[in-house]
Design a protein around this motif. Structure first.
Motif, PDB file in Angstrom:
ATOM      1  N   LEU A 139       0.808  -1.217   0.000  1.00 59.24           N
ATOM      2  CA  LEU A 139       0.000   0.000   0.000  1.00 59.24           C
ATOM      3  C   LEU A 139       0.844   1.270   0.000  1.00 59.24           C
ATOM      4  O   LEU A 139       0.589   2.196  -0.778  1.00 59.24           O
ATOM      5  CB  LEU A 139      -0.911  -0.029   1.229  1.00 59.24           C
ATOM      6  CG  LEU A 139      -1.998   1.020   1.327  1.00 59.24           C
ATOM      7  CD1 LEU A 139      -3.028   0.810   0.232  1.00 59.24           C
ATOM      8  CD2 LEU A 139      -2.663   0.932   2.689  1.00 59.24           C
ATOM      9  N   ILE A 140       1.847   1.339   0.834  1.00 58.97           N
ATOM     10  CA  ILE A 140       2.645   2.563   0.977  1.00 58.97           C
ATOM     11  C   ILE A 140       3.386   2.905  -0.316  1.00 58.97           C
ATOM     12  O   ILE A 140       3.285   4.042  -0.791  1.00 58.97           O
ATOM     13  CB  ILE A 140       3.599   2.474   2.192  1.00 58.97           C
ATOM     14  CG1 ILE A 140       2.801   2.369   3.494  1.00 58.97           C
ATOM     15  CG2 ILE A 140       4.554   3.660   2.225  1.00 58.97           C
ATOM     16  CD1 ILE A 140       1.851   3.536   3.760  1.00 58.97           C
ATOM     17  N   PRO A 141       4.120   1.979  -0.932  1.00 54.78           N
ATOM     18  CA  PRO A 141       4.776   2.353  -2.196  1.00 54.78           C
ATOM     19  C   PRO A 141       3.773   2.792  -3.268  1.00 54.78           C
ATOM     20  O   PRO A 141       4.027   3.742  -4.017  1.00 54.78           O
ATOM     21  CB  PRO A 141       5.504   1.071  -2.624  1.00 54.78           C
ATOM     22  CG  PRO A 141       5.708   0.308  -1.364  1.00 54.78           C
ATOM     23  CD  PRO A 141       4.517   0.630  -0.502  1.00 54.78           C
ATOM     24  N   LYS A 142       2.619   2.133  -3.312  1.00 56.73           N
ATOM     25  CA  LYS A 142       1.592   2.500  -4.283  1.00 56.73           C
ATOM     26  C   LYS A 142       1.073   3.915  -4.017  1.00 56.73           C
ATOM     27  O   LYS A 142       0.907   4.714  -4.922  1.00 56.73           O
ATOM     28  CB  LYS A 142       0.443   1.493  -4.213  1.00 56.73           C
ATOM     29  CG  LYS A 142      -0.522   1.566  -5.370  1.00 56.73           C
ATOM     30  CD  LYS A 142      -1.685   0.589  -5.215  1.00 56.73           C
ATOM     31  CE  LYS A 142      -1.236  -0.814  -4.919  1.00 56.73           C
ATOM     32  NZ  LYS A 142      -2.353  -1.761  -4.780  1.00 56.73           N
ATOM     33  N   MET A 143       0.834   4.222  -2.738  1.00 60.76           N
ATOM     34  CA  MET A 143       0.343   5.557  -2.365  1.00 60.76           C
ATOM     35  C   MET A 143       1.371   6.624  -2.711  1.00 60.76           C
ATOM     36  O   MET A 143       1.035   7.677  -3.243  1.00 60.76           O
ATOM     37  CB  MET A 143       0.057   5.622  -0.861  1.00 60.76           C
ATOM     38  CG  MET A 143      -1.255   5.051  -0.459  1.00 60.76           C
ATOM     39  SD  MET A 143      -1.512   5.127   1.330  1.00 60.76           S
ATOM     40  CE  MET A 143      -0.907   6.724   1.758  1.00 60.76           C
ATOM     41  N   LEU A 144       2.621   6.369  -2.388  1.00 60.82           N
ATOM     42  CA  LEU A 144       3.663   7.354  -2.648  1.00 60.82           C
ATOM     43  C   LEU A 144       3.847   7.583  -4.145  1.00 60.82           C
ATOM     44  O   LEU A 144       4.125   8.702  -4.572  1.00 60.82           O
ATOM     45  CB  LEU A 144       4.980   6.933  -1.992  1.00 60.82           C
ATOM     46  CG  LEU A 144       4.963   6.954  -0.466  1.00 60.82           C
ATOM     47  CD1 LEU A 144       6.259   6.401   0.095  1.00 60.82           C
ATOM     48  CD2 LEU A 144       4.709   8.356   0.057  1.00 60.82           C
ATOM     49  N   THR A 145       3.692   6.541  -4.931  1.00 61.95           N
ATOM     50  CA  THR A 145       3.778   6.691  -6.380  1.00 61.95           C
ATOM     51  C   THR A 145       2.646   7.572  -6.891  1.00 61.95           C
ATOM     52  O   THR A 145       2.864   8.471  -7.695  1.00 61.95           O
ATOM     53  CB  THR A 145       3.722   5.310  -7.070  1.00 61.95           C
ATOM     54  OG1 THR A 145       4.832   4.545  -6.624  1.00 61.95           O
ATOM     55  CG2 THR A 145       3.752   5.451  -8.574  1.00 61.95           C
ATOM     56  N   ARG A 146       1.448   7.332  -6.407  1.00 62.08           N
ATOM     57  CA  ARG A 146       0.300   8.138  -6.827  1.00 62.08           C
ATOM     58  C   ARG A 146       0.447   9.590  -6.403  1.00 62.08           C
ATOM     59  O   ARG A 146       0.003  10.496  -7.080  1.00 62.08           O
ATOM     60  CB  ARG A 146      -0.994   7.582  -6.235  1.00 62.08           C
ATOM     61  CG  ARG A 146      -1.457   6.337  -6.918  1.00 62.08           C
ATOM     62  CD  ARG A 146      -2.781   5.889  -6.369  1.00 62.08           C
ATOM     63  NE  ARG A 146      -3.135   4.605  -6.921  1.00 62.08           N
ATOM     64  CZ  ARG A 146      -3.834   3.695  -6.301  1.00 62.08           C
ATOM     65  NH1 ARG A 146      -4.271   3.930  -5.084  1.00 62.08           N
ATOM     66  NH2 ARG A 146      -4.104   2.558  -6.876  1.00 62.08           N
TER      67      ARG A 146
END
Length: 160
Positions: A139-146
């Motif tokens: 979740l965190i890497p995905k959120m930071l990418t977005r």
């Protein structure tokens, strides 16, 4: 232009005007959602996706508040350093040494900020149960990418 043609043009203009009014009204209507800051939306998203219990939510909220108190001055300092750097665009006497020094200042402060953010997420992860950690890790890497602020990938040897 005949009277019949003028009449049809007026009717067509009226229909187009009405369509535009309805479109604007539709786009401006309240959505029923309460507007909140991006930070709140991210917090709510994490709570929902990780299925945090009440105790975890309280800990998360306290950690988040402390994190932002720590980070605000750092982010302000980075903004100030970038401002100093880019103000040199209008300075014809700015030499490469000065630019390199200012750019290094931005880089050093950004590195400290990224380290603090990484540590914050690491600490958040420790309060999660194993099944939540698995979700957290994706979740965190995905959120930071977005969000457009994903830190560079690094391993333990890259950290100071």
């Amino acid at each position: 232009m005949s009277r019949s043609t003028a009449k049809w043009i007026l009717i067509l203009l009226g229909v187009l005007l009405a369509a535009n009014v309805f479109l604007v009204a539709y786009l401006l209507r309240p959505s029923g959602k309460v507007e909140s800051s991006g930070r709140e939306q991210v917090s709510q998203y994490l709570v929902r996706e990780l299925k945090l219990d009440k105790q975890q939510q309280d800990s998360f909220s306290a950690m988040k508040q402390q994190f932002f108190q720590t980070m605000r001055p750092m982010w302000d300092s980075i903004r100030s350093a970038k401002d100093s750097l880019y103000r040199q665009l209008g300075n014809p006497s700015a030499n490469d040494s000065l630019i390199a020094q200012l750019a290094q200042r931005v880089a050093d402060q950004t590195r400290r900020s990224e380290d603090k953010q990484f540590d914050h997420f690491r600490e958040l992860r420790t309060m999660c149960r194993p099944e939540q950690q698995a979700v957290f890790d994706t979740l965190i890497p995905k959120m930071l990418t977005r969000m457009g602020s994903r830190p560079p990938m690094r391993n333990a040897t890259d950290r100071k």
